[in-house]
Motif scaffolding. Structure first.
Motif, PDB file in Angstrom:
ATOM      1  N   LEU A  60       0.826  -1.214   0.000  1.00 18.43           N
ATOM      2  CA  LEU A  60       0.000   0.000   0.000  1.00 18.43           C
ATOM      3  C   LEU A  60       0.857   1.261   0.000  1.00 18.43           C
ATOM      4  N   GLY A  61       2.116   1.123  -0.402  1.00 14.93           N
ATOM      5  CA  GLY A  61       3.042   2.252  -0.370  1.00 14.93           C
ATOM      6  C   GLY A  61       2.588   3.467  -1.149  1.00 14.93           C
ATOM      7  N   PRO A  62       2.154   3.317  -2.413  1.00 14.44           N
ATOM      8  CA  PRO A  62       1.736   4.498  -3.179  1.00 14.44           C
ATOM      9  C   PRO A  62       0.596   5.263  -2.513  1.00 14.44           C
ATOM     10  N   THR A  63      -0.390   4.528  -1.985  1.00 14.33           N
ATOM     11  CA  THR A  63      -1.506   5.199  -1.309  1.00 14.33           C
ATOM     12  C   THR A  63      -1.024   5.891  -0.034  1.00 14.33           C
ATOM     13  N   ALA A  64      -0.122   5.235   0.687  1.00 12.76           N
ATOM     14  CA  ALA A  64       0.395   5.822   1.930  1.00 12.76           C
ATOM     15  C   ALA A  64       1.190   7.095   1.649  1.00 12.76           C
ATOM     16  N   ALA A  65       1.973   7.098   0.561  1.00 13.48           N
ATOM     17  CA  ALA A  65       2.741   8.299   0.226  1.00 13.48           C
ATOM     18  C   ALA A  65       1.812   9.462  -0.088  1.00 13.48           C
ATOM     19  N   ALA A  66       0.740   9.172  -0.815  1.00 15.57           N
ATOM     20  CA  ALA A  66      -0.221  10.227  -1.129  1.00 15.57           C
ATOM     21  C   ALA A  66      -0.938  10.702   0.125  1.00 15.57           C
ATOM     22  N   LEU A  67      -1.356   9.763   0.967  1.00 11.81           N
ATOM     23  CA  LEU A  67      -2.082  10.142   2.179  1.00 11.81           C
ATOM     24  C   LEU A  67      -1.182  10.911   3.140  1.00 11.81           C
ATOM     25  N   ALA A  68       0.086  10.519   3.245  1.00 14.65           N
ATOM     26  CA  ALA A  68       1.011  11.230   4.132  1.00 14.65           C
ATOM     27  C   ALA A  68       1.194  12.671   3.664  1.00 14.65           C
ATOM     28  N   GLU A 102      -9.950   3.234  -0.897  1.00 16.42           N
ATOM     29  CA  GLU A 102     -10.530   2.365   0.129  1.00 16.42           C
ATOM     30  C   GLU A 102      -9.506   1.942   1.179  1.00 16.42           C
ATOM     31  N   ALA A 103      -8.235   2.198   0.916  1.00 13.10           N
ATOM     32  CA  ALA A 103      -7.196   1.869   1.903  1.00 13.10           C
ATOM     33  C   ALA A 103      -6.976   3.005   2.901  1.00 13.10           C
ATOM     34  N   ALA A 104      -7.694   4.105   2.723  1.00 15.69           N
ATOM     35  CA  ALA A 104      -7.476   5.272   3.582  1.00 15.69           C
ATOM     36  C   ALA A 104      -7.697   4.937   5.048  1.00 15.69           C
ATOM     37  N   GLY A 105      -8.696   4.125   5.341  1.00 15.72           N
ATOM     38  CA  GLY A 105      -9.019   3.824   6.729  1.00 15.72           C
ATOM     39  C   GLY A 105      -7.913   3.069   7.443  1.00 15.72           C
ATOM     40  N   ILE A 106      -7.460   1.964   6.861  1.00 13.72           N
ATOM     41  CA  ILE A 106      -6.451   1.154   7.544  1.00 13.72           C
ATOM     42  C   ILE A 106      -5.117   1.891   7.600  1.00 13.72           C
ATOM     43  N   LEU A 107      -4.810   2.707   6.593  1.00 13.84           N
ATOM     44  CA  LEU A 107      -3.555   3.470   6.637  1.00 13.84           C
ATOM     45  C   LEU A 107      -3.616   4.532   7.747  1.00 13.84           C
ATOM     46  N   THR A 108      -4.742   5.193   7.861  1.00 17.40           N
ATOM     47  CA  THR A 108      -4.901   6.172   8.940  1.00 17.40           C
ATOM     48  C   THR A 108      -4.792   5.490  10.301  1.00 17.40           C
ATOM     49  N   LEU A 118      -2.087  14.544   4.637  1.00 19.22           N
ATOM     50  CA  LEU A 118      -2.209  14.796   6.081  1.00 19.22           C
ATOM     51  C   LEU A 118      -1.103  15.709   6.594  1.00 19.22           C
ATOM     52  N   GLY A 119       0.016  15.759   5.898  1.00 17.90           N
ATOM     53  CA  GLY A 119       1.129  16.589   6.331  1.00 17.90           C
ATOM     54  C   GLY A 119       1.011  18.040   5.933  1.00 17.90           C
ATOM     55  N   GLU A 120       0.054  18.364   5.064  1.00 14.99           N
ATOM     56  CA  GLU A 120      -0.113  19.748   4.641  1.00 14.99           C
ATOM     57  C   GLU A 120      -0.822  20.553   5.718  1.00 14.99           C
ATOM     58  N   PRO A 121      -0.287  21.711   6.098  1.00 17.11           N
ATOM     59  CA  PRO A 121      -0.950  22.523   7.133  1.00 17.11           C
ATOM     60  C   PRO A 121      -2.301  23.022   6.655  1.00 17.11           C
ATOM     61  N   GLY A 122      -3.299  22.859   7.526  1.00 13.35           N
ATOM     62  CA  GLY A 122      -4.628  23.370   7.218  1.00 13.35           C
ATOM     63  C   GLY A 122      -5.370  22.632   6.138  1.00 13.35           C
ATOM     64  N   ARG A 123      -4.870  21.465   5.711  1.00 13.40           N
ATOM     65  CA  ARG A 123      -5.503  20.760   4.602  1.00 13.40           C
ATOM     66  C   ARG A 123      -6.933  20.343   4.949  1.00 13.40           C
ATOM     67  N   SER A 124      -7.164  19.940   6.217  1.00 10.66           N
ATOM     68  CA  SER A 124      -8.483  19.445   6.598  1.00 10.66           C
ATOM     69  C   SER A 124      -9.549  20.522   6.482  1.00 10.66           C
ATOM     70  N   MET A 125      -9.156  21.790   6.583  1.00 11.05           N
ATOM     71  CA  MET A 125     -10.133  22.864   6.479  1.00 11.05           C
ATOM     72  C   MET A 125     -10.601  23.054   5.039  1.00 11.05           C
ATOM     73  N   ARG A 126      -9.838  22.531   4.078  1.00  6.44           N
ATOM     74  CA  ARG A 126     -10.195  22.706   2.678  1.00  6.44           C
ATOM     75  C   ARG A 126     -10.782  21.456   2.063  1.00  6.44           C
ATOM     76  N   GLY A 127     -10.408  20.290   2.592  1.00  4.55           N
ATOM     77  CA  GLY A 127     -10.809  19.045   1.956  1.00  4.55           C
ATOM     78  C   GLY A 127     -12.063  18.454   2.572  1.00  4.55           C
ATOM     79  N   SER A 128     -12.450  17.295   2.024  1.00  6.29           N
ATOM     80  CA  SER A 128     -13.619  16.572   2.510  1.00  6.29           C
ATOM     81  C   SER A 128     -13.317  15.946   3.859  1.00  6.29           C
ATOM     82  N   SER A 129     -14.378  15.697   4.644  1.00  7.55           N
ATOM     83  CA  SER A 129     -14.180  15.013   5.918  1.00  7.55           C
ATOM     84  C   SER A 129     -13.871  13.540   5.714  1.00  7.55           C
ATOM     85  N   ASP A 130     -14.156  13.021   4.518  1.00  9.28           N
ATOM     86  CA  ASP A 130     -13.874  11.627   4.168  1.00  9.28           C
ATOM     87  C   ASP A 130     -12.541  11.580   3.422  1.00  9.28           C
ATOM     88  N   LEU A 131     -11.529  11.000   4.054  1.00 11.41           N
ATOM     89  CA  LEU A 131     -10.200  10.969   3.446  1.00 11.41           C
ATOM     90  C   LEU A 131     -10.183  10.210   2.126  1.00 11.41           C
TER      91      LEU A 131
END
Length: 822
Positions: A442-450, A504-510, A453-466
């Motif tokens: 799941l490396g490619p998905t993890a790199a994208a998700l990291a 669909e791997a967002a949950g287990i990676l988180t 999640l590492g971007e400051p303030g990203r949650s304020m702009r994106g969907s609540s569903d990762l």
């Protein structure tokens, strides 16, 4: 072009120019230097350039730290411009995702975390002769760590390493003592005067007050405006309230969540004939000049993170900005010309403001710092020199987290997995997620998700569903997009090929990054975390129906935190990745809601119950659980006989402590001892209601004691008529014997209990059963009180006998006529 010729000498003079000779002399001796200069004095851009001509520098370079990427880029570009060059020539910069350096670079402006990575790679800091900590008053975690490491390097490896600490607002003496030998160099004056005005602005909400102040400044003053607000939400609402500002006026937001291109656009000089309104967060407080800005409007508020080591959660707190902070903000107005600072609060309010903001060391999650220290080889932070040492509670919380992520061993030493994590420019949680995901494909998905999640303030702009955030392909993003650059950097350092992420791997990676934030839905719709905390959705969410969530962004009260970003995960995923952490707990307990014992086998992950199944349990264990669950004896089936028995024993215990304690508290504490033998097989409260409590209590007293009880505190007393009358042993009145007065005729002495040790209280009643007299001395009553009673009662009850000498009269419960023989 030679730097010795001061290529920037043709520029207008700045206050900092006055102290450059003293600074050069100080550094020639090898001592450290603390530069205390007001905002806009020119310290950030003039001092590094002036040092290029120093003999001690030789062919080595100067490294200058800035607290933010925006400030690092702006400072390097400005210095390069003074030399008639572009960034990347003699003056360059390094940020996490943007590098502009070359073989010609002599001054490198870097963000503070870059210094730590440079030291970890090369502790001697080869090729660098001087490290400048600019805007050190911000007291970021990385700045404090970088200074502590530089002090150790200077003491052990590089005594020639020059250190300069610079700030406009700082406790100078404390810093000078830390880096001694050190000279404090004060810079007098500021480039331009700034007038401070306090506005009394009405408005229920901050955004309303700020919008009013901005409109007021637009109509009464010239020049562009820099308005400080606590965060992105307030910036967005203020912009909406301002609406179209009119011809020749542009509104630009400025915050960390923007791309570098968007930030650069906000700080660029306004076009000729136009004015700018820049709505900014703390990102613009220091080391930044925005051409054309001569007006600052300050909300007076700061939004700061507060880390709770008990819950491992960071809460954003909005509070009045410290005096040092508002001073920095004010200084943005006088950079290029005289300015004005509008403060939308009363001047008297400043009495209660803190002088300095709290160091991040006291408020932040220390996991990155502890991992860096372990990589440095330090398990005890006390071995380093700190202006503010890491708080033990925060440090130990970070230590436990890193051990749970397998980054540190039991002694706090770094593991091979931890070394790999430390090489990634990520929080340890995200680094662990990427490396663990790589093992499971799941490396490619993890790199994208990291990266997301590492971007400051990203949650304020994106969907609540990762999962929504992962429905992208890196190649579709612009080359200038920082998100794409971050994905590519993470993938490169972790040896991962970037591909289409699997949403669909967002949950287990988180869950791998935040195992303490795996959550299960409760009956009331809230979620319970593995850490034991409760979390709720701030509003309707499509994820609210999922049984399991992995929560990435959590804010608010630790007792009821709000969920901002998460993703669902399945029971199968949890079993695959967390089975080794599962443990079984058998629970047999009384459920007060069901009013019966429940027997369950629970699958636990930390403090969270993940699954439940019925458990077969022997009757003795069930009964024991039922009795342990009793909190109130009143729910048992107490008959009058039971109550009377307890009252009789209570009476004797008041005379002799050898008698058993039958108070509610004592019976409740020993309920398993006296009631269990009579409750075998009972599973519910209803079953307990069927038990013969009288037999249980008698068994508790014992056969011998029961015989003694009947003798010393009999249930009934035989009165002179031969009738048996019940003795009242209730605590309110007893022991007492209610009896008609005529039934006691012929009794010359007072009846007693407890082998004559207690005179029974007699409640003497009229022939109609109404109270006449209460006495514990019957002879005295016959002699003194009876004549008065007789005189009064003869007329009322003429059919009943009222003898003159009751002590010798015949006892009776009958009338005189009934007593006469026929």
């Amino acid at each position: 072009m030679s730097t010795n010729s001061r290529d920037w000498a043709g520029m207008p003079p700045l206050p900092i120019d006055a102290i450059l000779p003293e600074l050069a002399d100080t550094l020639t001796t090898g001592a450290a230097c603390l530069v205390h200069a007001p905002p806009g004095s020119g310290k950030t851009t003039r001092i590094p350039l002036a040092l290029l001509a120093s003999a001690w520098l030789g062919k080595n370079k100067i490294l200058m730290l800035e607290p933010r990427r925006l400030a690092a880029r702006a400072a390097a570009r400005h210095m390069a411009g003074l030399l008639g060059e572009k960034a990347g020539a003699r003056v360059g910069y390094r940020t996490r995702l943007d590098i502009r350096v070359s073989s010609a670079t002599r001054i490198e402006v870097v963000t503070e975390g870059i210094l730590t990575r440079m030291l970890q790679h090369d502790p001697e800091l080869s090729g660098y002769a001087c490290v400048i900590f600019d805007e050190y008053h911000e007291r970021s975690l990385q700045a404090d760590l970088g200074l502590a490491l530089c002090l150790e390097v200077r003491a052990a490896l590089r005594p020639d390493l020059r250190l300069i600490v610079m700030s406009a607002t700082l406790d100078a003496k404390a810093v000078a003592d830390l880096i001694a030998p050190c000279r404090i160099v004060e810079c007098p004056g500021q480039p331009h005067a700034v007038e401070t005005r306090y506005l009394r602005v009405s408005g229920r909400f901050l955004e309303e007050r700020m919008a009013f102040a901005i409109r007021h400044a637009l109509t009464t003053e010239h020049g562009s405006i820099l308005a400080f607000l606590p965060g992105a939400r307030e910036i967005r609402r203020t912009a909406e309230l301002l609406g179209p500002p009119g011809a020749g006026v542009e509104i630009h937001p400025l915050l960390g969540a923007l791309t570098a291109t968007e930030q650069d656009k906000a700080i660029a000089p306004p076009a000729p004939g136009t004015r700018k309104i820049v709505l900014t967060t703390a990102i613009a407080e220091t080391s930044l000049t925005i051409e054309g800005v001569r007006i600052v409007i300050d909300s007076g508020l700061s939004r700061l993170p507060r880390f709770d080591p008990k819950s491992s959660m960071t809460v954003l707190v909005t509070e009045p900005a410290a005096l040092a902070t508002v001073t920095q903000r004010r200084g943005r107005a006088g950079r290029t010309e005289p300015g004005i600072c509008f403060r939308i609060w009363d001047q008297t309010d400043e009495i209660s403001r803190k002088p300095y903001p709290a160091p991040e060391m006291l408020e932040a999650d220390l996991a990155p710092l502890v991992l860096d220290l372990a990589l440095w080889g330090t398990t005890d932070p006390a071995t380093l020199s700190w202006l503010t040492p890491p708080p033990p509670g925060h440090f130990n919380s970070a230590l436990r987290l890193l051990q749970s992520l397998e980054a540190l061993d039991d002694q706090g030493r770094i593991t091979p997995h931890g070394r790999e994590m430390a090489l990634l420019p990520l929080h340890p949680r995200l680094g662990h997620m990427v490396l663990s995901a790589r093992k499971h494909g799941l490396g490619p998905t993890a790199a994208a998700l990291a990266a997301i999640l590492g971007e400051p303030g990203r949650s304020m702009r994106g969907s609540s569903d990762l999962r929504d955030s992962l429905r992208i392909h890196p190649s579709t993003l612009s080359r200038k997009d920082t998100l794409r650059a971050s994905m590519e950097q993470i993938a490169r350092l972790a040896s991962i090929n970037l591909e289409q992420p699997d949403p669909e791997a967002a949950g287990i990676l988180t869950a791998l990054a935040y195992p303490d934030r795996i959550a299960r839905r409760q009956e009331d719709g809230s979620y319970r975390l593995t850490s034991g905390r409760k979390a709720v959705w701030p509003g309707p969410s499509t994820l609210a129906g999922h049984e399991f969530l992995a929560i990435a962004d959590l804010d608010g009260d630790a007792a009821g935190a709000k969920i901002w970003q998460s993703a669902p995960l399945s029971w199968d995923e949890l079993q695959t990745h967390f089975r080794q952490q599962f443990r079984k707990e058998d629970e047999v307990r009384f459920d007060p809601l069901k009013d019966r014992v429940v027997s369950l086998r629970k699958i636990m992950l930390d403090t969270l119950c993940m699954r439940e199944e019925k458990l077969g349990t022997d009757p003795e264990t069930v009964t024991s659980a039922l009795l342990r669950g009793q909190k109130d004896l009143a729910r048992l089936n107490w008959s009058e006989e039971c109550k009377n028995l307890r009252d009789r024993i209570r009476f004797l215990r008041s005379l002799d402590p050898a008698w058993p304690d039958m108070s509610d508290q004592a019976l409740l504490e020993s309920i398993n001892e006296w009631l269990a033998p009579f409750a075998t097989g009972a599973r519910s409260q209803a079953d307990l209601g069927k038990i013969n409590l009288l037999q249980a209590l008698k068994a508790l007293v014992g056969w011998d004691k029961m015989r003694e009880l009947d003798r010393q505190a009999p249930e009934f007393m035989t009165v002179p008529t031969g009738a048996h009358r019940r003795i009242d042993y209730s605590p309110e009145s007893g022991p007492a014997l209610p009896v008609k007065l005529q039934e006691m005729f012929g009794c010359a002495t007072t009846p007693t209990l407890a082998d004559g040790g207690y005179a029974l209280v007699l409640h003497l009643l009229s022939p109609a059963g109404r109270p006449l007299q209460v006495t514990r001395d019957l002879p005295s009553f016959w002699k003194n009180a009876y004549p008065l009673v007789r005189a009064e009662m003869r007329g009322r009850y003429p059919k009943h006998p009222w003898p003159e000498d009751p002590a010798t009269a015949m006892p009776t419960a009958k009338t005189k006529k009934a007593m006469t023989p026929r």
